[in-house]
Write a protein that holds these residues in place. Structure first.
Motif, PDB file in Angstrom:
ATOM      1  N   MET A  88      30.827  20.613  39.142  1.00 45.57           N
ATOM      2  CA  MET A  88      30.021  21.036  37.997  1.00 45.57           C
ATOM      3  C   MET A  88      28.589  21.416  38.371  1.00 45.57           C
ATOM      4  O   MET A  88      27.978  22.248  37.703  1.00 45.57           O
ATOM      5  CB  MET A  88      30.004  19.923  36.943  1.00 45.57           C
ATOM      6  CG  MET A  88      31.389  19.614  36.359  1.00 45.57           C
ATOM      7  SD  MET A  88      32.112  20.999  35.473  1.00 45.57           S
ATOM      8  CE  MET A  88      31.164  20.945  33.958  1.00 45.57           C
ATOM      9  N   THR A  90      25.543  19.645  38.411  1.00 40.49           N
ATOM     10  CA  THR A  90      24.404  18.826  38.007  1.00 40.49           C
ATOM     11  C   THR A  90      24.353  17.529  38.821  1.00 40.49           C
ATOM     12  O   THR A  90      25.378  16.881  39.027  1.00 40.49           O
ATOM     13  CB  THR A  90      24.484  18.476  36.508  1.00 40.49           C
ATOM     14  OG1 THR A  90      24.469  19.677  35.755  1.00 40.49           O
ATOM     15  CG2 THR A  90      23.322  17.602  36.068  1.00 40.49           C
ATOM     16  N   THR A 106      27.547  12.205  32.867  1.00 42.21           N
ATOM     17  CA  THR A 106      27.610  13.453  32.114  1.00 42.21           C
ATOM     18  C   THR A 106      27.398  14.604  33.088  1.00 42.21           C
ATOM     19  O   THR A 106      26.284  14.822  33.579  1.00 42.21           O
ATOM     20  CB  THR A 106      26.551  13.487  31.003  1.00 42.21           C
ATOM     21  OG1 THR A 106      26.745  12.360  30.134  1.00 42.21           O
ATOM     22  CG2 THR A 106      26.663  14.770  30.186  1.00 42.21           C
ATOM     23  N   HIS A 107      28.466  15.303  33.378  1.00 39.23           N
ATOM     24  CA  HIS A 107      28.447  16.391  34.349  1.00 39.23           C
ATOM     25  C   HIS A 107      28.340  17.719  33.593  1.00 39.23           C
ATOM     26  O   HIS A 107      29.324  18.219  33.051  1.00 39.23           O
ATOM     27  CB  HIS A 107      29.709  16.358  35.209  1.00 39.23           C
ATOM     28  CG  HIS A 107      29.836  15.125  36.049  1.00 39.23           C
ATOM     29  ND1 HIS A 107      29.334  15.037  37.320  1.00 39.23           N
ATOM     30  CD2 HIS A 107      30.399  13.915  35.762  1.00 39.23           C
ATOM     31  CE1 HIS A 107      29.584  13.825  37.806  1.00 39.23           C
ATOM     32  NE2 HIS A 107      30.219  13.123  36.885  1.00 39.23           N
ATOM     33  N   ILE A 108      27.132  18.262  33.549  1.00 37.27           N
ATOM     34  CA  ILE A 108      26.873  19.512  32.839  1.00 37.27           C
ATOM     35  C   ILE A 108      26.997  20.683  33.810  1.00 37.27           C
ATOM     36  O   ILE A 108      26.546  20.609  34.955  1.00 37.27           O
ATOM     37  CB  ILE A 108      25.472  19.484  32.199  1.00 37.27           C
ATOM     38  CG1 ILE A 108      25.428  18.386  31.121  1.00 37.27           C
ATOM     39  CG2 ILE A 108      25.095  20.827  31.589  1.00 37.27           C
ATOM     40  CD1 ILE A 108      24.050  18.135  30.557  1.00 37.27           C
ATOM     41  N   THR A 317      29.012  23.655  28.690  1.00 36.95           N
ATOM     42  CA  THR A 317      30.288  23.063  29.088  1.00 36.95           C
ATOM     43  C   THR A 317      29.980  21.802  29.890  1.00 36.95           C
ATOM     44  O   THR A 317      29.076  21.790  30.735  1.00 36.95           O
ATOM     45  CB  THR A 317      31.094  24.052  29.941  1.00 36.95           C
ATOM     46  OG1 THR A 317      31.442  25.178  29.130  1.00 36.95           O
ATOM     47  CG2 THR A 317      32.365  23.410  30.487  1.00 36.95           C
ATOM     48  N   ALA A 318      30.724  20.739  29.626  1.00 36.93           N
ATOM     49  CA  ALA A 318      30.418  19.459  30.280  1.00 36.93           C
ATOM     50  C   ALA A 318      31.680  18.629  30.452  1.00 36.93           C
ATOM     51  O   ALA A 318      32.663  18.792  29.714  1.00 36.93           O
ATOM     52  CB  ALA A 318      29.394  18.678  29.464  1.00 36.93           C
ATOM     53  N   GLU A 320      32.444  14.533  30.619  1.00 35.85           N
ATOM     54  CA  GLU A 320      31.927  13.174  30.484  1.00 35.85           C
ATOM     55  C   GLU A 320      32.940  12.194  31.066  1.00 35.85           C
ATOM     56  O   GLU A 320      34.148  12.316  30.823  1.00 35.85           O
ATOM     57  CB  GLU A 320      31.650  12.847  29.022  1.00 35.85           C
ATOM     58  CG  GLU A 320      30.537  13.690  28.418  1.00 35.85           C
ATOM     59  CD  GLU A 320      30.263  13.397  26.957  1.00 35.85           C
ATOM     60  OE1 GLU A 320      29.304  13.968  26.416  1.00 35.85           O
ATOM     61  OE2 GLU A 320      31.021  12.598  26.350  1.00 35.85           O
TER      62      GLU A 320
END
Length: 328
Positions: A88, A90, A106-108, A317-318, A320
Protein backbone atom coordinates in the motif's frame (compact mmCIF):
# COMPACT_ATOMS: atom_id res chain seq x y z
CA UNK A 1 18.01 -31.60 10.41
CA UNK A 2 14.87 -30.57 8.52
CA UNK A 3 12.51 -32.80 6.60
CA UNK A 4 13.80 -33.18 3.04
CA UNK A 5 10.69 -31.83 1.31
CA UNK A 6 8.45 -28.77 1.33
CA UNK A 7 7.56 -29.73 4.91
CA UNK A 8 10.99 -28.42 5.93
CA UNK A 9 10.81 -25.15 4.00
CA UNK A 10 10.58 -21.68 5.52
CA UNK A 11 10.11 -18.07 4.43
CA UNK A 12 11.19 -15.06 6.46
CA UNK A 13 10.75 -11.37 5.69
CA UNK A 14 12.17 -8.04 6.83
CA UNK A 15 11.72 -4.41 5.84
CA UNK A 16 14.86 -3.07 4.14
CA UNK A 17 16.64 0.13 5.19
CA UNK A 18 17.46 0.79 1.53
CA UNK A 19 16.51 -0.86 -1.74
CA UNK A 20 18.38 -4.14 -2.05
CA UNK A 21 20.13 -3.85 1.34
CA UNK A 22 20.00 -7.15 3.21
CA UNK A 23 18.21 -7.20 6.56
CA UNK A 24 18.07 -10.49 8.44
CA UNK A 25 14.47 -11.75 8.63
CA UNK A 26 12.87 -11.66 12.06
CA UNK A 27 9.28 -12.38 10.96
CA UNK A 28 8.20 -15.64 9.38
CA UNK A 29 5.11 -16.17 7.24
CA UNK A 30 3.33 -19.36 6.22
CA UNK A 31 2.75 -19.42 2.45
CA UNK A 32 0.89 -22.27 0.78
CA UNK A 33 2.98 -21.89 -2.38
CA UNK A 34 5.75 -19.66 -3.73
CA UNK A 35 7.59 -19.19 -7.01
CA UNK A 36 10.41 -16.72 -6.29
CA UNK A 37 13.42 -17.36 -8.50
CA UNK A 38 16.50 -15.73 -9.98
CA UNK A 39 16.24 -14.51 -13.56
CA UNK A 40 19.46 -13.87 -15.44
CA UNK A 41 20.19 -12.45 -18.88
CA UNK A 42 23.21 -13.85 -20.68
CA UNK A 43 25.14 -12.93 -23.81
CA UNK A 44 27.30 -15.31 -25.82
CA UNK A 45 30.29 -14.23 -27.84
CA UNK A 46 30.13 -15.67 -31.37
CA UNK A 47 33.19 -14.45 -33.22
CA UNK A 48 34.28 -16.27 -36.37
CA UNK A 49 37.26 -18.54 -35.77
CA UNK A 50 38.43 -21.12 -38.29
CA UNK A 51 37.39 -24.61 -37.33
CA UNK A 52 35.40 -23.61 -34.24
CA UNK A 53 31.98 -25.26 -34.50
CA UNK A 54 30.63 -24.43 -31.04
CA UNK A 55 30.77 -21.10 -29.14
CA UNK A 56 33.36 -20.93 -26.38
CA UNK A 57 32.01 -21.50 -22.88
CA UNK A 58 34.52 -19.02 -21.48
CA UNK A 59 32.98 -16.24 -23.55
CA UNK A 60 29.48 -16.40 -22.14
CA UNK A 61 28.68 -13.57 -19.73
CA UNK A 62 25.80 -12.70 -17.40
CA UNK A 63 24.70 -9.16 -18.29
CA UNK A 64 21.70 -8.72 -15.97
CA UNK A 65 20.38 -10.26 -12.77
CA UNK A 66 16.97 -9.84 -11.21
CA UNK A 67 14.30 -12.00 -9.58
CA UNK A 68 10.54 -12.37 -9.55
CA UNK A 69 7.76 -14.67 -8.44
CA UNK A 70 4.73 -14.90 -6.21
CA UNK A 71 3.67 -15.79 -2.68
CA UNK A 72 0.32 -17.51 -2.13
CA UNK A 73 -0.92 -17.52 1.45
CA UNK A 74 -3.87 -17.28 3.79
CA UNK A 75 -4.55 -13.89 5.35
CA UNK A 76 -3.97 -14.43 9.06
CA UNK A 77 -4.75 -12.50 12.23
CA UNK A 78 -1.04 -11.84 12.83
CA UNK A 79 2.16 -11.14 10.86
CA UNK A 80 0.58 -9.48 7.79
CA UNK A 81 1.67 -5.88 8.47
CA UNK A 82 4.96 -5.75 6.54
CA UNK A 83 3.39 -7.23 3.42
CA UNK A 84 0.45 -4.83 3.57
CA UNK A 85 2.75 -1.83 4.06
CA UNK A 86 4.91 -2.83 1.09
CA UNK A 87 1.78 -3.18 -1.06
CA UNK A 88 0.00 0.00 0.00
CA UNK A 89 2.93 2.40 0.52
CA UNK A 90 2.07 4.29 3.71
CA UNK A 91 4.49 3.97 6.64
CA UNK A 92 2.35 2.46 9.39
CA UNK A 93 2.72 2.28 13.16
CA UNK A 94 0.12 0.09 14.90
CA UNK A 95 -2.13 2.17 17.16
CA UNK A 96 -3.10 0.69 20.51
CA UNK A 97 -6.85 0.71 21.10
CA UNK A 98 -7.47 2.26 24.55
CA UNK A 99 -5.42 0.19 27.02
CA UNK A 100 -6.16 -3.14 25.36
CA UNK A 101 -4.02 -5.71 23.52
CA UNK A 102 -5.64 -4.64 20.23
CA UNK A 103 -3.57 -2.63 17.74
CA UNK A 104 -4.98 -1.09 14.57
CA UNK A 105 -2.96 -0.75 11.38
CA UNK A 106 -4.37 1.60 8.73
CA UNK A 107 -2.69 1.08 5.38
CA UNK A 108 -3.66 3.97 3.11
CA UNK A 109 -2.85 3.81 -0.60
CA UNK A 110 0.30 5.85 -1.34
CA UNK A 111 3.44 5.71 -3.46
CA UNK A 112 5.66 2.73 -2.58
CA UNK A 113 9.02 4.50 -3.01
CA UNK A 114 11.38 3.29 -0.30
CA UNK A 115 9.23 0.29 0.57
CA UNK A 116 11.03 -2.98 -0.14
CA UNK A 117 11.59 -6.29 1.60
CA UNK A 118 14.26 -8.88 2.08
CA UNK A 119 12.57 -12.25 1.56
CA UNK A 120 14.61 -15.28 2.57
CA UNK A 121 13.46 -18.76 1.73
CA UNK A 122 14.90 -22.01 2.99
CA UNK A 123 14.66 -24.79 0.40
CA UNK A 124 15.35 -28.31 1.73
CA UNK A 125 17.48 -30.83 -0.09
CA UNK A 126 16.18 -34.39 0.17
CA UNK A 127 18.95 -34.98 2.72
CA UNK A 128 17.29 -32.47 5.07
CA UNK A 129 19.92 -29.76 4.57
CA UNK A 130 18.11 -26.47 4.01
CA UNK A 131 19.62 -24.19 1.36
CA UNK A 132 19.39 -20.41 1.50
CA UNK A 133 17.95 -18.22 -1.25
CA UNK A 134 17.66 -14.60 -0.14
CA UNK A 135 15.80 -12.19 -2.39
CA UNK A 136 16.81 -8.55 -2.06
CA UNK A 137 14.89 -5.45 -3.09
CA UNK A 138 11.49 -7.15 -3.14
CA UNK A 139 8.70 -4.84 -4.34
CA UNK A 140 5.07 -6.01 -4.32
CA UNK A 141 3.65 -5.15 -7.73
CA UNK A 142 0.20 -6.65 -7.19
CA UNK A 143 -1.94 -8.47 -4.64
CA UNK A 144 -5.20 -10.33 -5.23
CA UNK A 145 -7.40 -11.17 -2.24
CA UNK A 146 -10.25 -13.67 -2.56
CA UNK A 147 -12.67 -15.68 -0.46
CA UNK A 148 -15.53 -18.01 -1.35
CA UNK A 149 -18.15 -20.13 0.37
CA UNK A 150 -16.48 -22.57 2.75
CA UNK A 151 -13.02 -21.14 2.20
CA UNK A 152 -10.28 -19.04 3.73
CA UNK A 153 -9.41 -15.47 2.82
CA UNK A 154 -6.36 -15.96 0.61
CA UNK A 155 -3.98 -13.62 -1.18
CA UNK A 156 -1.44 -13.88 -3.98
CA UNK A 157 1.40 -11.34 -3.87
CA UNK A 158 3.30 -10.78 -7.13
CA UNK A 159 6.87 -9.72 -6.44
CA UNK A 160 9.69 -8.09 -8.38
CA UNK A 161 13.16 -8.28 -6.84
CA UNK A 162 16.61 -6.82 -7.42
CA UNK A 163 18.69 -9.96 -6.92
CA UNK A 164 19.01 -13.37 -5.30
CA UNK A 165 21.83 -13.88 -2.78
CA UNK A 166 22.76 -17.40 -1.71
CA UNK A 167 25.56 -16.45 0.71
CA UNK A 168 23.51 -15.31 3.72
CA UNK A 169 23.00 -17.30 6.91
CA UNK A 170 19.57 -18.86 7.07
CA UNK A 171 17.58 -17.34 9.93
CA UNK A 172 16.02 -19.61 12.53
CA UNK A 173 12.26 -19.63 11.94
CA UNK A 174 9.78 -18.99 14.75
CA UNK A 175 6.03 -18.71 14.29
CA UNK A 176 3.41 -16.93 16.38
CA UNK A 177 0.12 -18.61 17.18
CA UNK A 178 -2.26 -17.35 14.52
CA UNK A 179 -5.44 -18.19 12.62
CA UNK A 180 -6.73 -17.41 9.13
CA UNK A 181 -9.67 -15.17 8.32
CA UNK A 182 -12.45 -17.12 6.61
CA UNK A 183 -15.87 -17.03 4.93
CA UNK A 184 -17.79 -17.28 8.22
CA UNK A 185 -16.35 -13.90 9.24
CA UNK A 186 -17.00 -12.17 5.90
CA UNK A 187 -19.38 -9.34 5.04
CA UNK A 188 -19.65 -7.16 1.94
CA UNK A 189 -21.16 -3.68 2.24
CA UNK A 190 -22.03 -0.99 -0.31
CA UNK A 191 -23.63 2.45 -0.18
CA UNK A 192 -22.57 5.98 0.66
CA UNK A 193 -19.08 6.23 2.13
CA UNK A 194 -19.18 5.71 5.89
CA UNK A 195 -22.77 4.42 5.95
CA UNK A 196 -22.46 1.27 3.83
CA UNK A 197 -24.93 -1.57 4.45
CA UNK A 198 -24.53 -5.30 3.99
CA UNK A 199 -25.26 -6.99 0.67
CA UNK A 200 -27.18 -10.25 0.77
CA UNK A 201 -26.51 -13.36 -1.29
CA UNK A 202 -22.74 -12.91 -1.70
CA UNK A 203 -21.00 -16.24 -2.36
CA UNK A 204 -17.55 -15.18 -3.52
CA UNK A 205 -15.50 -11.99 -3.54
CA UNK A 206 -12.16 -10.85 -4.90
CA UNK A 207 -10.19 -7.60 -5.01
CA UNK A 208 -6.96 -7.07 -6.92
CA UNK A 209 -4.63 -4.10 -6.36
CA UNK A 210 -1.97 -3.57 -9.04
CA UNK A 211 1.00 -1.23 -8.61
CA UNK A 212 2.45 -0.63 -12.11
CA UNK A 213 6.18 0.07 -11.93
CA UNK A 214 9.17 0.60 -14.21
CA UNK A 215 10.98 -2.63 -13.32
CA UNK A 216 13.66 -2.56 -16.05
CA UNK A 217 15.86 0.23 -14.68
CA UNK A 218 19.23 -1.28 -15.62
CA UNK A 219 22.01 1.30 -15.92
CA UNK A 220 25.74 1.29 -16.61
CA UNK A 221 27.91 1.07 -13.53
CA UNK A 222 25.45 -1.03 -11.52
CA UNK A 223 27.01 -4.47 -12.20
CA UNK A 224 23.94 -5.63 -14.10
CA UNK A 225 21.53 -4.95 -11.23
CA UNK A 226 18.47 -2.70 -11.44
CA UNK A 227 17.68 0.53 -9.65
CA UNK A 228 14.57 0.65 -7.47
CA UNK A 229 11.39 0.37 -9.57
CA UNK A 230 9.39 3.59 -9.86
CA UNK A 231 5.60 3.87 -10.12
CA UNK A 232 4.85 4.56 -13.79
CA UNK A 233 1.07 4.39 -14.04
CA UNK A 234 -2.02 4.87 -11.88
CA UNK A 235 -2.96 2.12 -9.45
CA UNK A 236 -5.45 -0.38 -10.87
CA UNK A 237 -8.13 -1.76 -8.55
CA UNK A 238 -10.47 -4.42 -9.88
CA UNK A 239 -12.57 -7.22 -8.47
CA UNK A 240 -15.68 -9.33 -8.68
CA UNK A 241 -18.67 -10.19 -6.52
CA UNK A 242 -20.43 -13.51 -7.15
CA UNK A 243 -23.96 -13.61 -5.75
CA UNK A 244 -27.27 -15.35 -5.82
CA UNK A 245 -29.77 -12.95 -7.38
CA UNK A 246 -31.47 -11.93 -4.13
CA UNK A 247 -31.68 -8.18 -4.83
CA UNK A 248 -31.14 -5.71 -7.66
CA UNK A 249 -28.67 -3.44 -5.84
CA UNK A 250 -25.65 -4.28 -7.99
CA UNK A 251 -27.75 -4.88 -11.09
CA UNK A 252 -29.17 -1.36 -10.83
CA UNK A 253 -25.66 0.08 -10.43
CA UNK A 254 -24.61 -1.75 -13.59
CA UNK A 255 -27.55 -0.29 -15.48
CA UNK A 256 -27.01 3.29 -14.27
CA UNK A 257 -23.20 3.06 -14.12
CA UNK A 258 -23.57 4.64 -10.70
CA UNK A 259 -20.81 4.63 -8.09
CA UNK A 260 -20.94 3.07 -4.64
CA UNK A 261 -18.50 2.73 -1.78
CA UNK A 262 -17.33 -0.84 -1.06
CA UNK A 263 -16.33 -2.28 2.32
CA UNK A 264 -15.12 -5.88 2.38
CA UNK A 265 -14.78 -6.93 5.99
CA UNK A 266 -13.65 -9.97 7.99
CA UNK A 267 -14.39 -9.76 11.73
CA UNK A 268 -12.81 -12.36 13.98
CA UNK A 269 -12.84 -13.07 17.72
CA UNK A 270 -12.74 -10.29 20.30
CA UNK A 271 -9.24 -9.25 21.35
CA UNK A 272 -10.42 -7.04 24.19
CA UNK A 273 -13.40 -4.81 25.00
CA UNK A 274 -15.16 -4.07 21.69
CA UNK A 275 -12.06 -4.61 19.56
CA UNK A 276 -12.14 -7.67 17.32
CA UNK A 277 -9.52 -9.17 15.09
CA UNK A 278 -10.33 -7.60 11.74
CA UNK A 279 -9.22 -7.32 8.14
CA UNK A 280 -11.05 -4.71 6.04
CA UNK A 281 -10.58 -3.41 2.50
CA UNK A 282 -12.23 -0.06 1.80
CA UNK A 283 -12.65 1.24 -1.75
CA UNK A 284 -14.44 4.62 -1.77
CA UNK A 285 -15.97 4.21 -5.22
CA UNK A 286 -16.58 1.23 -7.47
CA UNK A 287 -18.46 1.02 -10.74
CA UNK A 288 -19.92 -2.21 -12.09
CA UNK A 289 -18.48 -3.21 -15.48
CA UNK A 290 -20.48 -6.40 -16.06
CA UNK A 291 -22.50 -8.56 -16.03
CA UNK A 292 -26.26 -8.30 -15.62
CA UNK A 293 -28.02 -11.52 -14.55
CA UNK A 294 -28.78 -14.16 -17.16
CA UNK A 295 -30.94 -17.28 -16.97
CA UNK A 296 -28.80 -20.37 -17.46
CA UNK A 297 -31.18 -23.23 -16.87
CA UNK A 298 -33.32 -24.18 -13.89
CA UNK A 299 -30.90 -23.27 -11.10
CA UNK A 300 -30.86 -20.12 -8.97
CA UNK A 301 -29.61 -17.12 -10.94
CA UNK A 302 -25.96 -16.47 -9.98
CA UNK A 303 -24.60 -13.26 -11.53
CA UNK A 304 -20.95 -12.32 -11.10
CA UNK A 305 -20.43 -8.56 -11.07
CA UNK A 306 -16.99 -7.37 -12.17
CA UNK A 307 -16.05 -3.91 -10.96
CA UNK A 308 -13.38 -1.22 -11.18
CA UNK A 309 -12.25 0.62 -8.05
CA UNK A 310 -11.92 4.41 -8.35
CA UNK A 311 -11.23 7.52 -6.25
CA UNK A 312 -14.24 9.53 -5.03
CA UNK A 313 -12.17 12.70 -4.81
CA UNK A 314 -11.99 12.68 -1.01
CA UNK A 315 -11.53 9.30 0.65
CA UNK A 316 -8.56 6.99 0.04
CA UNK A 317 -8.50 3.28 -0.69
CA UNK A 318 -7.30 1.62 2.51
CA UNK A 319 -6.74 -1.68 4.26
CA UNK A 320 -7.41 -1.81 7.99
CA UNK A 321 -5.88 -4.60 10.04
CA UNK A 322 -6.66 -5.13 13.72
CA UNK A 323 -4.46 -7.62 15.52
CA UNK A 324 -2.31 -8.06 18.61
CA UNK A 325 0.85 -7.19 16.67
CA UNK A 326 2.47 -4.25 18.43
CA UNK A 327 4.83 -3.72 15.48
CA UNK A 328 4.85 -4.58 11.81
Amino acid sequence: MAIGSGLGAQIGIAAESGYGTFVAPAKFIEPTKESLQLKKTTAQSAGIAAGRLVPLSSRRVVTQRQAAGSLDMEVTNKAMGLLLQTLMGTTVTPVQQAATAAYLQTHILADTAGKSLTIQKGVPLTTGTVTDKTFLGCKIISAEFSCEVGGMLVVTFEIDAKDCDETQTLAVATYPTMAPFNFVQMSVKTGSYGTETALGGVRKMSVKIERPMAVERFYAGAEGLKAEPISNDQVKITGSIETDYVATTLDDLHTSDGATSLVWDFTGPIIAASHNERFTIKVPAIRIDDAPPVIDGFDVIKPTYSFTGLFDGTNPTAIEYMSTDIAL
